[in-house]
Enzyme design. Structure first.
Site: not given
Ligand SMILES: Cc1cc2nc3c(=O)[nH]c(=O)nc-3n(C[C@H](O)[C@H](O)[C@H](O)COP(=O)(O)OP(=O)(O)OC[C@H]3O[C@@H](n4cnc5c(N)ncnc54)[C@H](O)[C@@H]3O)c2cc1C
Length: 304
Positions: A98, A132-133, A161, A182, A186-187
């Site tokens: 980051k 990372d964003m 994102q 990647r 979005g988190a």
């Molecule tokens: C490798 C990686 C790198 C990332 N880097 C960044 C970044 O640089 N910047 C950024 O803003 N975000 C980042 N993220 C986070 C991302 O933006 C999402 O917030 C996160 O991946 C949850 O979204 P989802 O696509 O899994 O879908 P969602 O719709 O949130 O989840 C789909 C399903 O996945 C499972 N799941 C999701 N999250 C969780 C959890 N925390 N615990 C348990 N089960 C879960 C559940 O079964 C859920 O129903 C990253 C994610 C990954 C996987």
């Protein structure tokens, strides 16, 4: 209720004092489910195990809320130490970082200097660094720095994102750099002025940008645990005959391990994001915000 909990965890994760307090106490409240350990040795052991399971890794030395030049330089030194440890152990991992931990909020010059130190070391090992964003306030400056670094380095990629309105245009603009991206949903907690407030719209935009970036012939990491999105991507790459060398799936350490295994068994490249370090709190809170059901783990661990 779920929205309230999400907001609560997102706000807590952003609190510098809560982060400082947590740092003092090592991994607590079940955080070790999502964080591979506090030391580089523990992290490398996790990488070794994941490699044995057929997965590659991206290691992230956790660090947020850096306020001084000294802290930023220390953080860069930890990134370099991580690259050295990966090379020494001969494990298959690249590095995620980051830029706020490298001094982005102090000065752009400082951040660039630290990025160059890290990218030079990674290049020496033939390794790759992913930026990372972070939250929206850092989005434009992060992309500007990425553009500048991309002129000098092939071994750098960034994250985009899907929840931001600007993203489709960013994907178009980044095509000229053949950016290795990647793509994520979005988190962070963002306002409806800059991000889609409804999940369905985020998901739709996510599928759209995955398909755009792949169609443009660029390397794409699909970082999601969403089975629907993963299945749609599988169908798309099969129909369009996209080579398996042009993309990978990425998931977070400790999350959806069955799905990770299934994809490995099907012959897809799977990279696990493995965070480590004493600065675990903000990361842990973002994981709880994504899935408030995870809060059960926290409660169980508090009362253990
Ligand atoms: C490798 C990686 C790198 C990332 N880097 C960044 C970044 O640089 N910047 C950024 O803003 N975000 C980042 N993220 C986070 C991302 O933006 C999402 O917030 C996160 O991946 C949850 O979204 P989802 O696509 O899994 O879908 P969602 O719709 O949130 O989840 C789909 C399903 O996945 C499972 N799941 C999701 N999250 C969780 C959890 N925390 N615990 C348990 N089960 C879960 C559940 O079964 C859920 O129903 C990253 C994610 C990954 C996987």
């Amino acid at each position: 209720m779920e929205v309230l909990m999400r907001n609560f965890f997102q706000s807590l994760g952003k609190s510098p004092s809560a982060n400082r307090l947590a740092k003092k106490y090592g991994l607590k409240f079940g955080a070790s489910r999502f964080v591979a350990g506090s030391t580089i040795e523990q992290a490398i052991e996790s990488v070794r195990q994941l490699n044995k399971e057929g997965k590659v890794v991206t290691l992230d030395h956790l660090g947020e809320f850096v306020f001084s030049e000294e802290e930023a330089n220390e953080s860069a030194a930890m990134c370099i130490k991580t690259l050295d440890a990966i090379a020494k152990a001969g494990v298959d991992s690249n590095l995620s970082l980051k830029m706020t931990s490298l001094g982005l909020d102090i000065s752009r010059v400082l951040c660039m200097k630290n990025m160059r130190r890290i990218l030079d070391r990674a290049r020496m090992y033939g390794n790759f660094v992913r930026i990372d964003m972070e939250d929206y306030d850092h989005c434009q400056v992060s992309l500007d720095i990425y553009r500048e670094l991309r002129q000098e380095y092939d071994n750098v990629g960034i994250v985009i994102q899907a929840y931001l309105y600007r993203t489709e245009q960013d994907i178009k603009d980044l095509n000229e750099l053949h950016a290795n991206l990647r793509l994520v949903k979005g988190a962070y907690k963002e306002s409806s002025e800059v991000a889609f407030p409804i999940k369905k719209d985020v998901d739709e935009n996510y599928v759209k940008i995955i398909q755009m970036h792949l169609s443009n012939g660029n390397y794409t990491a699909i970082a999601s645990h969403d089975v629907e999105i993963i299945n749609q991507t599988k169908t798309f790459v099969e129909n369009r005959k996209v080579s398996r060398d042009q993309f990978e799936f990425q998931m977070l350490y400790g999350i959806c391990e069955d799905l990770q295994k299934q994809l490995v068994d099907e012959g897809y490249k799977v990279r696990v994001y493995v965070p480590y370090g004493i600065d675990w709190f903000g990361y842990f809170m973002r994981r709880l915000a994504e899935r408030p059901a995870n809060a059960w783990f926290v409660l169980k661990n508090i009362f253990k």
